[in-house]
Design a protein around this motif. Structure first.
Motif, PDB file in Angstrom:
ATOM      1  N   SER A 194      -6.520  -9.494 -28.316  1.00 14.55           N
ATOM      2  CA  SER A 194      -6.775 -10.826 -28.872  1.00 14.55           C
ATOM      3  C   SER A 194      -6.626 -11.959 -27.864  1.00 14.55           C
ATOM      4  O   SER A 194      -7.119 -13.061 -28.097  1.00 14.55           O
ATOM      5  N   MET A 195      -5.960 -11.702 -26.733  1.00 14.02           N
ATOM      6  CA  MET A 195      -5.787 -12.751 -25.719  1.00 14.02           C
ATOM      7  C   MET A 195      -6.970 -12.816 -24.751  1.00 14.02           C
ATOM      8  O   MET A 195      -6.996 -13.657 -23.857  1.00 14.02           O
ATOM      9  N   ARG A 196      -7.966 -11.939 -24.923  1.00 13.50           N
ATOM     10  CA  ARG A 196      -9.069 -11.854 -23.973  1.00 13.50           C
ATOM     11  C   ARG A 196     -10.392 -12.193 -24.653  1.00 13.50           C
ATOM     12  O   ARG A 196     -10.542 -12.058 -25.862  1.00 13.50           O
ATOM     13  N   ASN A 197     -11.375 -12.652 -23.856  1.00 14.32           N
ATOM     14  CA  ASN A 197     -12.708 -12.923 -24.388  1.00 14.32           C
ATOM     15  C   ASN A 197     -13.363 -11.626 -24.858  1.00 14.32           C
ATOM     16  O   ASN A 197     -13.042 -10.536 -24.374  1.00 14.32           O
ATOM     17  N   THR A 198     -14.307 -11.743 -25.760  1.00 17.35           N
ATOM     18  CA  THR A 198     -14.999 -10.564 -26.277  1.00 17.35           C
ATOM     19  C   THR A 198     -16.168 -10.143 -25.393  1.00 17.35           C
ATOM     20  O   THR A 198     -16.746  -9.081 -25.615  1.00 17.35           O
ATOM     21  N   THR A 199     -16.521 -10.981 -24.426  1.00 17.09           N
ATOM     22  CA  THR A 199     -17.603 -10.636 -23.501  1.00 17.09           C
ATOM     23  C   THR A 199     -17.029 -10.320 -22.126  1.00 17.09           C
ATOM     24  O   THR A 199     -16.214 -11.087 -21.606  1.00 17.09           O
ATOM     25  N   THR A 200     -17.443  -9.186 -21.582  1.00 23.01           N
ATOM     26  CA  THR A 200     -16.934  -8.731 -20.284  1.00 23.01           C
ATOM     27  C   THR A 200     -18.085  -8.558 -19.304  1.00 23.01           C
ATOM     28  O   THR A 200     -19.141  -8.038 -19.658  1.00 23.01           O
ATOM     29  N   GLU A 201     -17.850  -9.008 -18.074  1.00 25.06           N
ATOM     30  CA  GLU A 201     -18.858  -8.883 -17.020  1.00 25.06           C
ATOM     31  C   GLU A 201     -18.524  -7.695 -16.121  1.00 25.06           C
ATOM     32  O   GLU A 201     -17.380  -7.530 -15.696  1.00 25.06           O
ATOM     33  N   PHE A 202     -19.528  -6.878 -15.864  1.00 22.84           N
ATOM     34  CA  PHE A 202     -19.387  -5.711 -15.002  1.00 22.84           C
ATOM     35  C   PHE A 202     -20.230  -5.917 -13.737  1.00 22.84           C
ATOM     36  O   PHE A 202     -21.314  -6.503 -13.799  1.00 22.84           O
ATOM     37  N   VAL A 203     -19.726  -5.403 -12.611  1.00 21.83           N
ATOM     38  CA  VAL A 203     -20.451  -5.488 -11.344  1.00 21.83           C
ATOM     39  C   VAL A 203     -20.560  -4.082 -10.768  1.00 21.83           C
ATOM     40  O   VAL A 203     -19.549  -3.384 -10.620  1.00 21.83           O
ATOM     41  N   SER A 204     -21.790  -3.667 -10.452  1.00 21.94           N
ATOM     42  CA  SER A 204     -21.995  -2.327  -9.891  1.00 21.94           C
ATOM     43  C   SER A 204     -21.671  -2.323  -8.407  1.00 21.94           C
ATOM     44  O   SER A 204     -21.521  -3.377  -7.778  1.00 21.94           O
ATOM     45  N   LYS A 205     -21.578  -1.128  -7.845  1.00 18.01           N
ATOM     46  CA  LYS A 205     -21.300  -1.019  -6.413  1.00 18.01           C
ATOM     47  C   LYS A 205     -22.442  -1.583  -5.580  1.00 18.01           C
ATOM     48  O   LYS A 205     -22.260  -1.906  -4.402  1.00 18.01           O
ATOM     49  N   LYS A 206     -23.635  -1.705  -6.187  1.00 15.97           N
ATOM     50  CA  LYS A 206     -24.791  -2.297  -5.492  1.00 15.97           C
ATOM     51  C   LYS A 206     -24.823  -3.815  -5.635  1.00 15.97           C
ATOM     52  O   LYS A 206     -25.669  -4.477  -5.047  1.00 15.97           O
ATOM     53  N   GLY A 207     -23.920  -4.342  -6.461  1.00 16.37           N
ATOM     54  CA  GLY A 207     -23.871  -5.784  -6.664  1.00 16.37           C
ATOM     55  C   GLY A 207     -24.593  -6.271  -7.903  1.00 16.37           C
ATOM     56  O   GLY A 207     -24.660  -7.483  -8.157  1.00 16.37           O
ATOM     57  N   ASP A 208     -25.126  -5.345  -8.701  1.00 20.19           N
ATOM     58  CA  ASP A 208     -25.776  -5.743  -9.954  1.00 20.19           C
ATOM     59  C   ASP A 208     -24.728  -6.218 -10.954  1.00 20.19           C
ATOM     60  O   ASP A 208     -23.606  -5.701 -10.997  1.00 20.19           O
ATOM     61  N   VAL A 209     -25.113  -7.208 -11.763  1.00 19.57           N
ATOM     62  CA  VAL A 209     -24.195  -7.780 -12.747  1.00 19.57           C
ATOM     63  C   VAL A 209     -24.747  -7.560 -14.153  1.00 19.57           C
ATOM     64  O   VAL A 209     -25.946  -7.757 -14.402  1.00 19.57           O
ATOM     65  N   ALA A 210     -23.862  -7.149 -15.073  1.00 20.97           N
ATOM     66  CA  ALA A 210     -24.250  -6.954 -16.470  1.00 20.97           C
ATOM     67  C   ALA A 210     -23.088  -7.341 -17.364  1.00 20.97           C
ATOM     68  O   ALA A 210     -21.917  -7.181 -16.997  1.00 20.97           O
ATOM     69  N   SER A 211     -23.398  -7.866 -18.536  1.00 16.16           N
ATOM     70  CA  SER A 211     -22.357  -8.282 -19.487  1.00 16.16           C
ATOM     71  C   SER A 211     -22.467  -7.504 -20.781  1.00 16.16           C
ATOM     72  O   SER A 211     -23.565  -7.126 -21.199  1.00 16.16           O
ATOM     73  N   VAL A 212     -21.330  -7.287 -21.404  1.00 20.34           N
ATOM     74  CA  VAL A 212     -21.260  -6.581 -22.681  1.00 20.34           C
ATOM     75  C   VAL A 212     -20.389  -7.395 -23.637  1.00 20.34           C
ATOM     76  O   VAL A 212     -19.303  -7.842 -23.262  1.00 20.34           O
ATOM     77  N   THR A 213     -20.883  -7.597 -24.843  1.00 25.15           N
ATOM     78  CA  THR A 213     -20.098  -8.245 -25.890  1.00 25.15           C
ATOM     79  C   THR A 213     -19.566  -7.173 -26.830  1.00 25.15           C
ATOM     80  O   THR A 213     -20.332  -6.349 -27.343  1.00 25.15           O
ATOM     81  N   GLU A 214     -18.276  -7.178 -27.047  1.00 28.04           N
ATOM     82  CA  GLU A 214     -17.636  -6.124 -27.821  1.00 28.04           C
ATOM     83  C   GLU A 214     -18.038  -6.145 -29.298  1.00 28.04           C
ATOM     84  O   GLU A 214     -18.158  -7.206 -29.899  1.00 28.04           O
ATOM     85  N   LYS A 215     -18.228  -4.967 -29.834  1.00 29.16           N
ATOM     86  CA  LYS A 215     -18.381  -4.784 -31.280  1.00 29.16           C
ATOM     87  C   LYS A 215     -17.057  -4.200 -31.765  1.00 29.16           C
ATOM     88  O   LYS A 215     -16.741  -3.049 -31.491  1.00 29.16           O
ATOM     89  N   THR A 216     -16.270  -5.030 -32.441  1.00 27.00           N
ATOM     90  CA  THR A 216     -14.895  -4.612 -32.722  1.00 27.00           C
ATOM     91  C   THR A 216     -14.501  -4.848 -34.167  1.00 27.00           C
ATOM     92  O   THR A 216     -14.972  -5.791 -34.806  1.00 27.00           O
TER      93      THR A 216
END
Length: 294
Positions: A194-216
């Motif tokens: 509950s202390m964290r945002n529901t959307t998380t940003e991921f970074v690949s080893k190649k430098g690609d960026v992607a975000s995921v919004t939690e279904k909780t």
């Protein structure tokens, strides 16, 4: 006035501890002795310093003003003692510190234990909680915060970083297609902190960026509870590395998307600009900053 310096020190102790009984325990005297000392001080000053109820003490307006002055007396005395003892590295006093509960078994807590061994005359009152605390309201000398600090009126120093892993129980992962990209997690369940945002940003080893919004559907305020619920195969969560290392090694937990990284948590020490125990606080901060807390 000089005859009442001890009374003032006892008064400060009562304010800091929030109760006569707690102050007496710290001073090693009977609670009645502390109460009598404060009453004598009130009689000498001709004012009431505390509103007393059966459950709690409250400072009067006069008590608040008086505390603001006399706390500096005890602070200066403590600084003087520690300055004299600095050549022998013999620190004396007490510190009230707050840490996130998920750091209870971390390298940071081990470093604090090392500090306690090295300075046996320093008393440590440590509060572990995953709930954000108000340093001034709680009467703390220092708190440890995890995350990335915004502008703050407090003094601060970065102590290190904590890597975070996306994990889930083995049975939960085995029941789903292999995830290779954050977008593959769209239909996965999450156990949310509950202390964290529901959307998380991921970074690949190649430098690609992607975000995921939690279904909780499960939200918790404890990192330890997050770990337990994930071990019950209720979904994904993000936890500090030191909490999940053993579970990953045993196979009970799975590091999901290991080829993608999550921004680590910054670990910071914060303390008031005008700390009541400035010398001791800075000594602890420097001690921690000099150690490998990874």
């Amino acid at each position: 006035m000089i005859n009442y310096l001890r009374h003032m020190a006892v008064f400060v102790k009562v304010v800091d501890e929030g109760a006569f009984r707690a102050a007496a325990r710290e001073l090693g005297v009977a609670p009645s002795r502390v109460s009598e000392t404060v009453s004598d001080l009130e009689q000498y000053l001709g004012v009431t310093l505390f509103y007393r109820t059966t459950r709690k003490l409250f400072l009067t307006n006069e008590g608040q003003r008086f505390y603001a002055h006399v706390v500096n007396i005890t602070k200066s005395a403590e600084l003087g003692v520690n300055e004299l003892n600095s050549r022998t590295q013999d620190l004396i006093g007490e510190l009230k510190v707050s840490l996130p509960a998920f750091l209870a078994s971390s390298a940071l807590s081990s470093a604090i234990a090392e500090f306690a061994h090295q300075y046996p005359k320093v008393s440590l009152h440590i509060n572990y909680t995953d709930t954000k605390v108000d340093i001034l309201k709680e009467g703390l000398d220092m708190c440890i915060r995890a995350g990335w600090l915004q502008d703050s009126s407090m003094m601060s120093r970065k102590l290190g970083e904590s890597r975070r892993f996306l994990v889930a129980g083995k049975a939960y992962v085995d029941a789903r297609p292999l995830a290779k990209h954050p977008s593959d997690l769209a239909d996965w369940d999450w156990v949310h902190f509950s202390m964290r945002n529901t959307t998380t940003e991921f970074v690949s080893k190649k430098g690609d960026v992607a975000s995921v919004t939690e279904k909780t559907r499960i939200k918790l305020n404890s990192a330890g509870a997050l770990l337990h619920f994930v071990e019950q195969n209720l979904g994904l969560t993000i936890l500090p590395e030191h909490l999940v290392t053993q579970g990953i090694k045993s196979g009970e937990l799975v590091h999901v998307l290991p080829q993608w990284e999550i921004k680590p948590l910054g670990i910071y020490a914060l303390w008031p600009d005008a700390s009541r125990r400035e010398n001791l606080t800075l000594q602890l901060v420097r001690f921690l900053a000099e150690r490998d807390l990874s």
